[in-house]
Every structure is written in C-alpha cells, then in structure tokens.
Scaffold this motif. Structure first.
Motif, PDB file in Angstrom:
ATOM      1  N   THR A 184       3.714   4.367  -9.239  1.00  0.00           N
ATOM      2  CA  THR A 184       4.363   3.874  -7.948  1.00  0.00           C
ATOM      3  C   THR A 184       3.650   4.338  -6.660  1.00  0.00           C
ATOM      4  N   LYS A 185       4.052   3.848  -5.708  1.00  0.00           N
ATOM      5  CA  LYS A 185       3.331   4.134  -4.504  1.00  0.00           C
ATOM      6  C   LYS A 185       4.311   5.179  -3.832  1.00  0.00           C
TER       7      LYS A 185
ATOM      8  N   HIS B 296       4.983   2.784   1.519  1.00  0.00           N
ATOM      9  CA  HIS B 296       5.846   1.364   1.608  1.00  0.00           C
ATOM     10  C   HIS B 296       5.909   1.049   3.104  1.00  0.00           C
ATOM     11  N   ARG B 297       5.789  -0.298   3.348  1.00  0.00           N
ATOM     12  CA  ARG B 297       5.886  -0.839   4.551  1.00  0.00           C
ATOM     13  C   ARG B 297       7.256  -1.410   4.709  1.00  0.00           C
ATOM     14  N   SER B 298       8.056  -0.893   5.680  1.00  0.00           N
ATOM     15  CA  SER B 298       9.328  -1.663   6.184  1.00  0.00           C
ATOM     16  C   SER B 298       9.020  -2.781   6.990  1.00  0.00           C
TER      17      SER B 298
END
Length: 64
Positions: free
Chosen positions: A2-3, A8-10
C-alpha cells in the motif's frame, strides 16, 4: 504493497468548491464591482473587417 500516508492525496479543493458554489448560488443578488459594470456596459467596437485584413496581410508575409 500500500501507499505511504504521505502519498495519499486528500481533497484540498473541497473548501474551494463550496465557496465557488456559494457564490454561484447567490447569482445576481450581489451587484458587481462598479468597474466590472462599466466594462460590461461600454459599447463594443465591431470594426473587425479592418483587423481581419491586417491579420491576413501578416499571414501572407507582407510587411508594412
């Protein structure tokens, strides 16, 4: 795999979208700035014929 959390971009534009839609929903209730009103009310120059002739002259490669 997983990243990473930092990858992860919000959605940062969510607040911008809400603000945009709030302005859009107000519509014509708010009067525009006097400068914008003056620009919208000024007469438009529709003498495009001479301008098109100049663009065509330049496109043909004829210099003045």
């Amino acid at each position: 795999m997983t990243k990473h959390l930092a990858d992860h971009r919000s959605a940062p534009e969510t607040a911008r979208k809400k603000h945009f839609w709030a302005i859009e929903q107000r519509g014509d209730k708010d009067t525009p700035h006097p400068t914008i009103r003056a620009l919208n009310q000024r007469p438009h120059d529709h003498n495009d014929g001479a301008r098109v002739q100049q663009y065509l002259r330049i496109d043909r490669g004829v210099s003045a």
